[in-house]
Design an enzyme around this catalytic site. Structure first.
Site, short mmCIF file in Angstrom:
data_model
loop_
_atom_site.label_atom_id
_atom_site.label_comp_id
_atom_site.label_asym_id
_atom_site.label_seq_id
_atom_site.Cartn_x
_atom_site.Cartn_y
_atom_site.Cartn_z
N ASP A 204 0.91 -1.18 -0.10
CA ASP A 204 -0.08 -0.06 0.18
C ASP A 204 0.90 1.44 0.22
O ASP A 204 1.58 1.44 1.04
CB ASP A 204 -0.80 -0.11 1.28
CG ASP A 204 -1.79 1.14 1.23
OD1 ASP A 204 -2.79 1.11 0.72
OD2 ASP A 204 -1.38 2.41 1.83
N TYR B 171 3.13 9.67 -0.82
CA TYR B 171 4.43 9.12 0.23
C TYR B 171 5.93 9.40 -0.66
O TYR B 171 6.83 9.31 0.00
CB TYR B 171 4.13 7.59 0.39
CG TYR B 171 2.92 7.24 1.20
CD1 TYR B 171 2.19 8.14 1.60
CD2 TYR B 171 2.42 5.97 1.03
CE1 TYR B 171 0.90 7.65 2.42
CE2 TYR B 171 1.22 5.60 1.94
CZ TYR B 171 0.39 6.35 2.43
OH TYR B 171 -0.61 6.20 3.21
N LYS C 202 -2.52 5.88 -4.41
CA LYS C 202 -3.76 6.79 -4.17
C LYS C 202 -3.38 8.15 -4.56
O LYS C 202 -2.34 8.57 -4.63
CB LYS C 202 -3.79 7.20 -2.25
CG LYS C 202 -3.65 5.74 -1.89
CD LYS C 202 -3.85 5.81 -0.46
CE LYS C 202 -3.53 4.74 0.53
NZ LYS C 202 -1.91 4.83 0.88
N HIS D 72 -7.32 9.59 -1.84
CA HIS D 72 -6.65 9.59 -0.52
C HIS D 72 -7.54 10.26 0.25
O HIS D 72 -7.45 9.87 1.73
CB HIS D 72 -5.14 10.06 -0.81
CG HIS D 72 -4.34 9.78 0.16
ND1 HIS D 72 -3.01 9.78 0.03
CD2 HIS D 72 -4.51 9.49 1.56
CE1 HIS D 72 -2.46 8.98 1.18
NE2 HIS D 72 -3.12 9.04 2.27
#
Ligand SMILES: NC(=O)C1=CN([C@@H]2O[C@H](COP(=O)(O)OP(=O)(O)OC[C@H]3O[C@@H](n4cnc5c(N)ncnc54)[C@H](OP(=O)(O)O)[C@@H]3O)[C@@H](O)[C@H]2O)C=CC1
Ligand SMILES: O=C(O)C(=O)[C@@H](O)[C@H](O)C(=O)CO
Length: 283
Positions: A45, A50, A75, A108
């Site tokens: 994930d 990120y 996401k 997200h």
């Protein structure tokens, strides 16, 4: 160690357990994900936010697993909600991941106070990305009950999953029940409470001792026994192994109830409240 799969409302299946890579620095991500794949993880994930999709992609390339044997989620970044930007942002993710499609693509955050509250338009864009084959499944993250109602009312399409914060100190029951009522599955983020107080809670410790397991294993097993999907984050090989070793025991109904009773309501949250979270990154 066999990880169960969960059937989603679009007919596909997802491994119930995987690795989350929030806060894994880009420079370490290839090594961490490679270790996880070696240990037996088959579900990763990540997120555009990120900024470590390239590291995930490098690890996938090195591992050389068959595409159908690994499940990859990313996401949509908060800066890409504009439906006109969603496709290009997913194409960039695919380039960084070295894939021609992801298994699951999520909005997200709903950002109800931004973009004139038009997250349903963003959701419509994700439906198009699934139809275009860039992602097999689509879902949302951090959606509250009214956000779920709105996207389903406006598009007629329910998400396959809603990824929300859930751990015993913050059971998030309203969002969890609303997700299940829409036929979507719950993905529980921060299942270890981000490494906080639950790991030393006496109730968790007592249940762990009864099973000869660690507190982290009990917290993860609680989510599995409730039917939710989890992907704890760790950068350490021994913890990757420990977190995966949860498929040889089960909690009793009383133990599941005792853990849920640790709920502290809003004060148990470790992340932002989706009703007010409005951060739009500069990238
Ligand atoms: N959709 C969303 O908005 C969000 C999604 N997520 C997703 O959920 C994933 C997991 O949540 P996350 O917030 O990372 O936090 P977790 O609840 O998974 O906790 C991670 C922390 O626990 C530590 N830890 C891991 N395993 C153990 C263990 N066995 N014993 C003791 N400590 C342990 C880790 O340290 P160390 O690494 O040093 O082992 C780290 O500090 C994220 O990585 C991300 O994929 C998370 C937040 C928001
Ligand atoms: O980890 C995620 O997926 C998040 O969305 C969080 O990082 C979130 O943006 C946050 O906690 C910001 O403080």
């Amino acid at each position: 160690m066999t990880v169960p799969t969960i059937k989603l409302n679009d007919g596909t299946s997802i491994p119930q357990f995987g690795l989350g890579v929030w806060q894994v620095p880009e420079g370490e991500t290839e090594q961490v994900v490679s270790q996880a794949l070696e240990v037996g993880y088959r579900h990763i994930d990540t997120a555009q936010m990120y900024q470590n999709e390239a590291g995930v992609g490098a690890a996938l390339k090195t591992a050389g697993l068959a595409r159908e044997d690994v499940y990859v989620t990313t996401k949509l970044n908060n800066s890409q909600h504009d439906p006109a930007k969603a496709k290009a942002s997913l194409e960039r993710s695919l380039m960084l991941l070295g894939l021609d499609h992801v298994d699951l693509f999520l909005i997200h955050w709903p950002l109800p106070t931004q973009y004139d509250g038009t997250y349903a338009k963003t959701w419509e864009a994700l439906v198009g990305l699934r139809e275009a084959g860039l992602t097999t499944s689509i879902g949302v993250s951090n959606f509250q009950p009214d956000h779920l109602d709105k996207i389903v009312a406006e598009t007629g399409v329910a998400p396959a999953v809603n990824q929300i914060e859930v751990h015993p100190y913050f059971t998030n029951e309203d969002a969890r029940s609303a997700t299940l009522a829409h036929g979507a599955k719950v993905e529980s983020w921060s299942p270890l409470g981000q490494g906080g107080g639950e790991l030393s809670d006496p109730v968790v410790a007592e249940i762990a001792s009864a099973h000869g397991k660690s507190p982290a294993q009990v917290l993860l097993r609680w989510q599995i026994d409730r039917g939710d999907i989890v992907f704890p984050k760790s950068v350490r090989r021994e913890r990757l192994e420990e977190n995966l070793a949860i498929f040889d025991f089960e909690l009793s109904a009383d133990q599941i109830t005792a853990l849920a009773a640790l709920d502290k309501g809003e004060s148990g949250r470790s992340g932002p409240n989706p009703d007010t979270f409005d951060w739009i990154p500069s990238f």
